[in-house]
Each structure stands twice: as structure tokens, then as C-alpha cells.
Design a protein around this motif. Structure first.
Motif, PDB file in Angstrom:
ATOM      1  N   THR A   6      36.260  37.916  48.307  1.00 47.24           N
ATOM      2  CA  THR A   6      37.473  38.723  48.210  1.00 47.24           C
ATOM      3  C   THR A   6      37.155  40.019  47.473  1.00 47.24           C
ATOM      4  O   THR A   6      36.557  39.991  46.395  1.00 47.24           O
ATOM      5  N   TRP A   7      37.541  41.138  48.059  1.00 43.48           N
ATOM      6  CA  TRP A   7      37.391  42.448  47.429  1.00 43.48           C
ATOM      7  C   TRP A   7      38.751  42.913  46.919  1.00 43.48           C
ATOM      8  O   TRP A   7      39.762  42.729  47.602  1.00 43.48           O
ATOM      9  N   ILE A   8      38.759  43.514  45.724  1.00 43.45           N
ATOM     10  CA  ILE A   8      39.995  44.089  45.203  1.00 43.45           C
ATOM     11  C   ILE A   8      39.720  45.425  44.528  1.00 43.45           C
ATOM     12  O   ILE A   8      38.615  45.663  44.029  1.00 43.45           O
ATOM     13  N   ILE A   9      40.712  46.274  44.554  1.00 44.09           N
ATOM     14  CA  ILE A   9      40.696  47.499  43.754  1.00 44.09           C
ATOM     15  C   ILE A   9      41.486  47.182  42.494  1.00 44.09           C
ATOM     16  O   ILE A   9      42.644  46.764  42.568  1.00 44.09           O
ATOM     17  N   GLU A  10      40.871  47.371  41.327  1.00 48.92           N
ATOM     18  CA  GLU A  10      41.518  47.018  40.066  1.00 48.92           C
ATOM     19  C   GLU A  10      42.250  48.188  39.427  1.00 48.92           C
ATOM     20  O   GLU A  10      43.204  47.987  38.690  1.00 48.92           O
ATOM     21  N   TRP A  11      41.764  49.392  39.652  1.00 55.42           N
ATOM     22  CA  TRP A  11      42.410  50.574  39.074  1.00 55.42           C
ATOM     23  C   TRP A  11      41.940  51.809  39.813  1.00 55.42           C
ATOM     24  O   TRP A  11      40.930  51.778  40.514  1.00 55.42           O
ATOM     25  N   MET A  12      42.691  52.908  39.666  1.00 54.78           N
ATOM     26  CA  MET A  12      42.318  54.196  40.254  1.00 54.78           C
ATOM     27  C   MET A  12      42.664  55.306  39.275  1.00 54.78           C
ATOM     28  O   MET A  12      43.643  55.205  38.541  1.00 54.78           O
ATOM     29  N   TYR A  43      32.564  26.822  42.206  1.00 48.10           N
ATOM     30  CA  TYR A  43      31.610  27.778  41.658  1.00 48.10           C
ATOM     31  C   TYR A  43      32.092  29.187  41.999  1.00 48.10           C
ATOM     32  O   TYR A  43      32.637  29.411  43.083  1.00 48.10           O
ATOM     33  N   THR A  44      31.872  30.121  41.065  1.00 47.78           N
ATOM     34  CA  THR A  44      32.326  31.492  41.294  1.00 47.78           C
ATOM     35  C   THR A  44      31.214  32.490  40.969  1.00 47.78           C
ATOM     36  O   THR A  44      30.303  32.210  40.192  1.00 47.78           O
ATOM     37  N   GLY A  45      31.341  33.659  41.563  1.00 46.48           N
ATOM     38  CA  GLY A  45      30.452  34.779  41.277  1.00 46.48           C
ATOM     39  C   GLY A  45      31.269  36.052  41.382  1.00 46.48           C
ATOM     40  O   GLY A  45      32.322  36.078  42.033  1.00 46.48           O
ATOM     41  N   THR A  46      30.812  37.115  40.746  1.00 49.82           N
ATOM     42  CA  THR A  46      31.543  38.375  40.802  1.00 49.82           C
ATOM     43  C   THR A  46      30.606  39.554  40.608  1.00 49.82           C
ATOM     44  O   THR A  46      29.530  39.429  40.005  1.00 49.82           O
ATOM     45  N   SER A  47      31.013  40.665  41.145  1.00 43.00           N
ATOM     46  CA  SER A  47      30.318  41.934  40.934  1.00 43.00           C
ATOM     47  C   SER A  47      31.398  43.003  40.855  1.00 43.00           C
ATOM     48  O   SER A  47      32.429  42.894  41.529  1.00 43.00           O
ATOM     49  N   PHE A  84      27.485  44.848  51.980  1.00 42.76           N
ATOM     50  CA  PHE A  84      26.699  43.669  52.344  1.00 42.76           C
ATOM     51  C   PHE A  84      25.777  43.222  51.209  1.00 42.76           C
ATOM     52  O   PHE A  84      25.644  42.023  50.941  1.00 42.76           O
ATOM     53  N   THR A  85      25.146  44.162  50.525  1.00 45.20           N
ATOM     54  CA  THR A  85      24.284  43.814  49.402  1.00 45.20           C
ATOM     55  C   THR A  85      25.096  43.229  48.250  1.00 45.20           C
ATOM     56  O   THR A  85      24.670  42.271  47.600  1.00 45.20           O
ATOM     57  N   VAL A  90      26.772  38.271  45.157  1.00 47.64           N
ATOM     58  CA  VAL A  90      27.779  37.313  44.707  1.00 47.64           C
ATOM     59  C   VAL A  90      27.458  35.918  45.251  1.00 47.64           C
ATOM     60  O   VAL A  90      27.524  34.925  44.520  1.00 47.64           O
ATOM     61  N   VAL A  91      27.089  35.835  46.516  1.00 46.56           N
ATOM     62  CA  VAL A  91      26.709  34.545  47.113  1.00 46.56           C
ATOM     63  C   VAL A  91      25.482  33.978  46.398  1.00 46.56           C
ATOM     64  O   VAL A  91      25.410  32.775  46.132  1.00 46.56           O
ATOM     65  N   ASN A  92      24.522  34.831  46.045  1.00 46.39           N
ATOM     66  CA  ASN A  92      23.326  34.383  45.330  1.00 46.39           C
ATOM     67  C   ASN A  92      23.688  33.822  43.953  1.00 46.39           C
ATOM     68  O   ASN A  92      23.105  32.818  43.515  1.00 46.39           O
ATOM     69  N   GLN A  93      24.650  34.454  43.269  1.00 42.29           N
ATOM     70  CA  GLN A  93      25.109  33.928  41.978  1.00 42.29           C
ATOM     71  C   GLN A  93      25.636  32.500  42.140  1.00 42.29           C
ATOM     72  O   GLN A  93      25.329  31.611  41.343  1.00 42.29           O
ATOM     73  N   ILE A  94      26.435  32.304  43.183  1.00 32.72           N
ATOM     74  CA  ILE A  94      27.023  30.991  43.437  1.00 32.72           C
ATOM     75  C   ILE A  94      25.936  29.986  43.818  1.00 32.72           C
ATOM     76  O   ILE A  94      25.896  28.864  43.279  1.00 32.72           O
TER      77      ILE A  94
END
Length: 114
Positions: A6-12, A43-47, A84-85, A90-94
Motif C-alpha cells: 500500500t502506498w500513501i501520501i502522508e503530507w504535502m 509481518y510488516t515492512g515499510t519504506s 518497483f525497487t 519492503v517485500v525483502n524486509q518481510i
């Protein structure tokens, strides 16, 4: 099973309302989250990071209050954020949590906590 990304914009950040055009987005903070359940454990990962933008006079302009998250994410990916990278990271973290290559067992001389 594969991770759900999931991608999100947190602030602008924008130019002031008095600028021409007003409230032009110049920076956005984004986050890419991943989650996967394996063996009944989640399991979770984030960037996360930022992307900067420059408006060129004459280009199409969307007023701030009409922007969509998908539109701003598209700007991020078009301005240096490698979708994609980032998702692969994130998948690698998980994957590293599910199948660790390094573990940290308790010290053999330590007394187990009661």
C-alpha cells in the motif's frame, strides 16, 4: 502468499495561496507499506521518503483541493521514486522476518527471565 503493498501520501508542502498559481505542491512525503501473514503471524515492512516537484508555467495544473492521492503518487514515481525497487525492498524486509538469515539467541550464561 505474497505481501500486500500500500502506498500513501502522508503530507504535502505547497507554495503560499498568494503565489501564481496558488498552493502548488512542491514536496510530498510518501510511505510504502507491506503486510503478509505467514504461519498465522503478521509481518510488516515499510519504506518512506520525499519527492520534490517543480511546476512549469503552461503545464496542466490541478488546484490543491482537487488533487488525488493517486495523482500525487504518480508525480513521486515520475520524479525519482523508484516504485518497483521500493516495493521490492519492503517485500525483502518481510521475507527477512519470515526466513531470517541471522538470529540473536539468548546468551548461554544469562538466566532466563522468570
Amino acid at each position: 502468499m505474497t505481501a500486500t503493498i500500500t502506498w500513501i501520501i502522508e503530507w504535502m508542502q505547497t507554495t503560499p495561496t498568494t503565489a501564481n498559481p496558488p498552493e502548488t505542491v512542491i514536496t510530498a512525503g510518501w510511505r510504502c507499506n507491506g503486510v503478509q501473514t505467514a504461519n498465522s503471524v503478521e509481518y510488516t515492512g515499510t519504506s518512506y521518503g520525499t519527492a520534490s516537484f517543480t511546476y512549469t508555467s503552461g503545464e496542466p495544473f490541478t488546484p490543491y483541493d482537487q488533487l488525488t492521492q493517486d495523482q500525487v503518487l504518480g508525480w513521486c514515481w515520475a520524479n525519482g521514486v523508484d516504485k518497483f525497487t521500493t516495493e521490492a525492498s519492503v517485500v525483502n524486509q518481510i521475507d527477512s522476518q519470515i526466513n531470517p538469515t541471522v538470529i540473536q539467541p539468548p546468551l548461554p550464561w544469562a538466566t532466563p527471565a522468570a
